[in-house]
Write an enzyme that holds these catalytic residues in place. Structure first.
Site, PDB file in Angstrom:
ATOM      1  N   THR A  54       5.011   2.248   5.960  1.00  0.00           N
ATOM      2  CA  THR A  54       3.515   1.888   6.340  1.00  0.00           C
ATOM      3  C   THR A  54       2.887   2.887   7.431  1.00  0.00           C
ATOM      4  O   THR A  54       3.694   3.247   8.170  1.00  0.00           O
ATOM      5  CB  THR A  54       3.372   0.388   6.767  1.00  0.00           C
ATOM      6  OG1 THR A  54       2.030   0.276   7.279  1.00  0.00           O
ATOM      7  CG2 THR A  54       4.349   0.137   7.786  1.00  0.00           C
ATOM      8  N   MET A  60      -7.390   3.335  10.257  1.00  0.00           N
ATOM      9  CA  MET A  60      -6.632   2.381   9.712  1.00  0.00           C
ATOM     10  C   MET A  60      -5.755   1.821  10.820  1.00  0.00           C
ATOM     11  O   MET A  60      -5.444   2.331  11.859  1.00  0.00           O
ATOM     12  CB  MET A  60      -5.745   2.448   8.515  1.00  0.00           C
ATOM     13  CG  MET A  60      -6.508   2.640   7.399  1.00  0.00           C
ATOM     14  SD  MET A  60      -5.497   2.806   5.768  1.00  0.00           S
ATOM     15  CE  MET A  60      -6.633   2.606   4.529  1.00  0.00           C
ATOM     16  N   ASP A  95       0.872   2.188   9.073  1.00  0.00           N
ATOM     17  CA  ASP A  95       0.505   1.412  10.371  1.00  0.00           C
ATOM     18  C   ASP A  95       1.566   1.234  11.482  1.00  0.00           C
ATOM     19  O   ASP A  95       1.401   1.120  12.647  1.00  0.00           O
ATOM     20  CB  ASP A  95       0.216   0.011   9.876  1.00  0.00           C
ATOM     21  CG  ASP A  95      -1.190  -0.262   9.087  1.00  0.00           C
ATOM     22  OD1 ASP A  95      -1.774   0.761   9.002  1.00  0.00           O
ATOM     23  OD2 ASP A  95      -1.503  -1.248   8.784  1.00  0.00           O
ATOM     24  N   GLY A 110       0.765  -1.299   0.044  1.00  0.00           N
ATOM     25  CA  GLY A 110       0.064  -0.008  -0.097  1.00  0.00           C
ATOM     26  C   GLY A 110       0.834   1.067  -0.273  1.00  0.00           C
ATOM     27  O   GLY A 110       1.944   1.237   0.661  1.00  0.00           O
ATOM     28  N   GLU A 161      -9.281  -0.115  12.898  1.00  0.00           N
ATOM     29  CA  GLU A 161     -10.004  -1.123  12.018  1.00  0.00           C
ATOM     30  C   GLU A 161      -9.981  -2.618  12.370  1.00  0.00           C
ATOM     31  O   GLU A 161     -10.888  -3.454  12.293  1.00  0.00           O
ATOM     32  CB  GLU A 161      -9.607  -0.969  10.446  1.00  0.00           C
ATOM     33  CG  GLU A 161      -8.212  -1.302  10.109  1.00  0.00           C
ATOM     34  CD  GLU A 161      -7.895  -1.263   8.738  1.00  0.00           C
ATOM     35  OE1 GLU A 161      -8.491  -1.285   7.857  1.00  0.00           O
ATOM     36  OE2 GLU A 161      -6.582  -0.987   8.607  1.00  0.00           O
TER      37      GLU A 161
HETATM   38  O1  F6P Z   1      -1.100  -1.539   5.455  1.00  0.00           O
HETATM   39  C1  F6P Z   1      -1.603  -0.329   5.534  1.00  0.00           C
HETATM   40  C2  F6P Z   1      -3.011  -0.222   5.489  1.00  0.00           C
HETATM   41  O2  F6P Z   1      -3.182   1.003   5.371  1.00  0.00           O
HETATM   42  C3  F6P Z   1      -3.883  -1.009   6.568  1.00  0.00           C
HETATM   43  O3  F6P Z   1      -4.165  -0.143   7.577  1.00  0.00           O
HETATM   44  C4  F6P Z   1      -5.221  -1.206   5.630  1.00  0.00           C
HETATM   45  O4  F6P Z   1      -5.988  -2.172   5.942  1.00  0.00           O
HETATM   46  C5  F6P Z   1      -4.591  -1.305   4.180  1.00  0.00           C
HETATM   47  O5  F6P Z   1      -3.576  -0.677   4.025  1.00  0.00           O
HETATM   48  C6  F6P Z   1      -5.728  -1.159   3.171  1.00  0.00           C
HETATM   49  O6  F6P Z   1      -5.196  -1.397   1.969  1.00  0.00           O
HETATM   50  P1  F6P Z   1      -5.737  -1.485   0.339  1.00  0.00           P
HETATM   51  O7  F6P Z   1      -7.150  -0.816   0.633  1.00  0.00           O
HETATM   52  O8  F6P Z   1      -4.727  -0.689  -0.216  1.00  0.00           O
HETATM   53  O9  F6P Z   1      -5.713  -2.896   0.056  1.00  0.00           O
END
Ligand code: F6P
Length: 362
Positions: A140, A184, A142, A12, A237
């Site tokens: 990331t 997130m 996260d 991501g 989430e």
């Molecule tokens: O890993 C980072 C993150 O932002 C997570 O918190 C989230 O669940 C995920 O990416 C969503 O990713 P995508 O919608 O791009 O699959």
């Protein structure tokens, strides 16, 4: 022939990736005179042989720009790559042999892989299969990589959430509502907890602490008892009630991670079912990953980019740039993949939240 290095951004996206690309290009070119090949869309570009030459003029003006100029993909797992077969179905194939052949064709002195735990684990598998000249840059929003105290993108996401919380405070107070904000953080509560502290939230639910709904309701009653008739609830989430499952929208597979969503709505419905308070839900979603990186992420991206080039120059392959006690250091790549860095339920951040009256539901 001159020395050539490669760089790709996988998984991501997040704010700050362009800052890494810029720093790598400037340092590699101006300090060492190396050529830099940008590989498009993570490992997908390595398989498809989609490249772009990076020069100081190409990376000009990149520092404040969000996203990644190289593109990224969180489906491009070279060991389970989605391939369309003649009858139209999609099968996952191991395409790592072709990726290794393409790496050999590129004749890279080193490859910089910018990514989270998934991308780093692919990098590690390439190292195990013989392409050892890889170094990593952790990113990331996260912030859940064990190797480093901070990942590129995290601070910007926190800034975005805090701004949203501030805005929700005023409208919540005007209407005497409970505002539930889903943020997130799949398995780690760093964004939720840091933002809750900085944004003055009243309840914060994180994946590391399964919540007891009774405690949340009790927290509202106490606030209302004191004459405060609005509340801000931050929900990661990946947060879930004791005994409940994660809120999964789409199950994961070899080719992609499970997709989460709905944790905030679950909390809102629980509150609405058990109280008379008016509840509204805001899902911040990918807003947290978009737009301009904050100053911290621009600086971190620059320091990580320079460190990654230095690691190649020193021959310190198999390492990632990392922050340790405020300094940028090298850590073994295994540290970025072995286990996720989670919020310590008995740690200082959780205690601080409790000390200022944030209900964590546990
Ligand atoms: O890993 C980072 C993150 O932002 C997570 O918190 C989230 O669940 C995920 O990416 C969503 O990713 P995508 O919608 O791009 O699959």
């Amino acid at each position: 022939m001159s020395t050539r290095i490669g760089i790709l951004t996988g998984g991501g996206d997040c704010p700050g990736l362009n800052g890494v690309i810029r720093a790598v290009t400037l340092h590699a070119r101006q300090t060492f005179g190396w050529e830099i090949v940008g590989i498009r869309n993570g490992f997908e570009g390595l398989y498809e042989e989609e490249y772009v030459d990076l020069t100081p003029s190409v990376v000009q003006h990149l520092l404040p720009r969000g996203g990644t100029m190289l593109g990224s993909s969180n489906r491009a797992n070279p060991f389970a790559y989605p391939v369309k077969i003649p009858d139209g179905r999609v099968e996952t194939h191991d395409v790592s042999v072709r990726c290794l052949a393409n790496l050999a064709k590129l004749d890279l002195h080193g490859l910089i892989v910018v990514g989270g735990d998934g991308t780093m684990s692919f990098a590690q598998r390439f190292i195990q299969r013989g392409f050892t000249r890889i170094v990593g840059v952790p990113k990331t929003i996260d912030n859940d990589l064990e190797a480093t105290e901070y990942t590129v993108g995290f601070q910007t996401a926190v800034e975005i959430v805090v701004e949203a919380l501030e805005r929700l405070h005023t409208t919540a107070e005007s209407h005497e509502r409970i505002m539930v904000v889903e943020v997130m953080g799949r398995y780690a509560g760093w964004i939720a907890l840091t933002s809750a502290l900085a944004g003055g939230a009243h309840v914060c639910l994180i994946p590391e602490l399964d919540y007891d709904p009774d405690r949340i309701i009790e927290a509202f009653h106490k606030r209302h008892g004191r004459g405060v008739s609005y509340s801000i609830v931050v929900v990661a989430e990946g947060a879930k009630a004791k005994g409940a499952n994660l809120s999964v929208v789409t199950a994961g597979s070899d080719a992609h991670q499970e997709k989460l969503g709905g944790a905030g709505q679950r909390v809102a419905e629980m509150i609405a079912a058990r109280t008379d308070y008016e509840v509204r839900t805001t899902v911040l979603g990918h807003v947290q990953r978009g737009g301009r990186p904050c100053a911290f992420d621009r600086e971190l991206a620059t320091r990580f980019g320079v460190k990654a080039v230095d690691l190649i120059a020193e021959g310190a392959f198999g390492h990632v740039a990392a922050v340790e006690a405020g300094k940028v250091v090298a850590r073994p790549i295994e540290k970025a993949v072995k286990k996720l860095k989670l919020v310590d339920p008995a740690g200082e951040l959780v205690r601080t939240a409790k000390c200022v009256g944030i209900e964590l539901g546990s």
